[in-house]
Design a protein around this motif. Structure first.
Motif, short mmCIF file in Angstrom:
data_model
loop_
_atom_site.label_atom_id
_atom_site.label_comp_id
_atom_site.label_asym_id
_atom_site.label_seq_id
_atom_site.Cartn_x
_atom_site.Cartn_y
_atom_site.Cartn_z
N PRO A 69 0.66 -1.16 0.03
CA PRO A 69 0.06 -0.39 0.05
C PRO A 69 0.90 0.83 0.09
CG PRO A 69 -0.19 -1.35 2.08
CD PRO A 69 0.68 -2.18 1.17
N THR A 70 0.93 2.17 -0.76
CA THR A 70 1.22 3.40 -1.07
C THR A 70 0.93 4.58 0.04
OG1 THR A 70 -0.41 4.64 -2.64
CG2 THR A 70 1.17 3.38 -3.95
N SER A 71 -0.09 4.14 1.14
CA SER A 71 -0.07 5.00 2.14
C SER A 71 0.61 4.51 3.43
CB SER A 71 -1.37 4.71 2.26
OG SER A 71 -2.00 4.01 2.99
N ASN A 72 1.60 3.62 2.96
CA ASN A 72 2.41 2.46 4.24
C ASN A 72 3.79 2.71 4.16
OD1 ASN A 72 3.08 1.77 7.02
ND2 ASN A 72 2.42 0.11 6.14
N VAL A 73 4.29 3.46 2.59
CA VAL A 73 6.21 3.66 2.38
C VAL A 73 6.56 4.64 3.52
CG1 VAL A 73 5.80 3.84 -0.03
CG2 VAL A 73 5.88 5.95 1.23
#
Lengths: 186, 186
Positions: free
Chosen positions: B11-15
């Protein structure tokens, strides 16, 4: 109560030595007679001279207004000895408690700013707001480090690096490749 | 040649899971039929959604113009297995060599950008330029991560964190304080 490291002056142009590895830091502030401390993991070095550091300080943090209005803060570097303090500071709000008193931390007067230094930290960097162009849009502050205090030992302090989810990774082993670098690239 | 990790979508929101600890990263780019790679230590997470990362990419780097003109790059996360590659990439210039060929790295096509992924890295984050307001003044780019690829194992890769002077600190031991966090603060 943690041991208080003995600080000496450190060149502001080389704070990357401590901040570029990306540790969690404690940001102290002062405004209208009150102080506060917050944890911060979203920061980056931006320039050597002037010594610039960019930081995201969410407007949801009690510290945001104090730092914006005073135009000052101190970025303090905790080591793993302060792990539980770091977690505690991050999970409480200065709107409800005095964090210095609550966590048994010692506020020491800074030289160039009114925000206090945290005596138990390995290093403390006095900062003045340099550029607020991206504060409204991203809560992104560009600070200039105007004075740096660093403990001479240990040379490589064990620092905390946050991953989210309550988990930190710890910087430990050192790898030197100094001899493989072109002189201008060090 | 290093082993190529097996990536899955992340998920990009958790990089922040991989970038907030402050590792040195390899930034790959493509422009007008050429590719390049640079090392980068000056970066910070700026937002979860959209997934924003702020990066200082000096105009002294060959990659600067390629990234500004293409408006794209990939932030790749190397582990300690790639230490010598990281040092080599940072001490050479794409104006003189093809870094993929020179360092035996494998360029893999990205999904959302034209810059290539580096197959030997633990993770690769496809980025589009989101805001160039501070590029002229500070070489500071705000990117949006539009696609994230991460190897499932190891869960906590051993990453490199640069201190300057040819010295890296390595993230090793894990400290979890999950149970001490207020749910909303994780």
């Amino acid at each position: 109560m943690a041991v208080r490291p003995k600080w000496t002056d450190f060149p502001t142009s080389n704070v990357r030595r401590y901040l570029e590895p990306g540790p969690i830091v404690l940001v102290s502030s002062a405004h209208e007679g009150r102080t506060n401390i917050m944890t911060m993991g979203w920061h980056t070095v931006m320039e050597f001279t002037p010594s610039l550091v960019g930081c995201v300080i969410s407007s949801a943090n009690h510290s945001h207004k104090m730092i914006r209005r005073s135009g000052q803060c101190v970025i303090n570097l905790p080591t793993t000895k302060l792990t539980d303090v770091v977690v505690g500071v991050g999970n409480t709000t200065g709107a409800e408690i005095d964090k210095f008193a609550h966590f048994g931390l010692t506020a020491v007067a800074a030289e160039r700013v009114s925000a206090p230094l945290i005596a138990e930290c390995h290093a403390a960097f006095e900062c003045r707001l340099h550029d607020d162009a991206l504060v409204d849009k991203y809560d992104f502050f560009v600070f200039e480090v105007v004075k740096a205090h660093v403990a001479a030992t240990p040379k490589h302090p064990e620092t905390l690096h946050y991953t989210g989810g309550g988990v930190f990774v710890v910087s430990g082993k050192i790898i030197s490749r100094r001899l493989m670098f072109r002189p201008g690239m060090l």
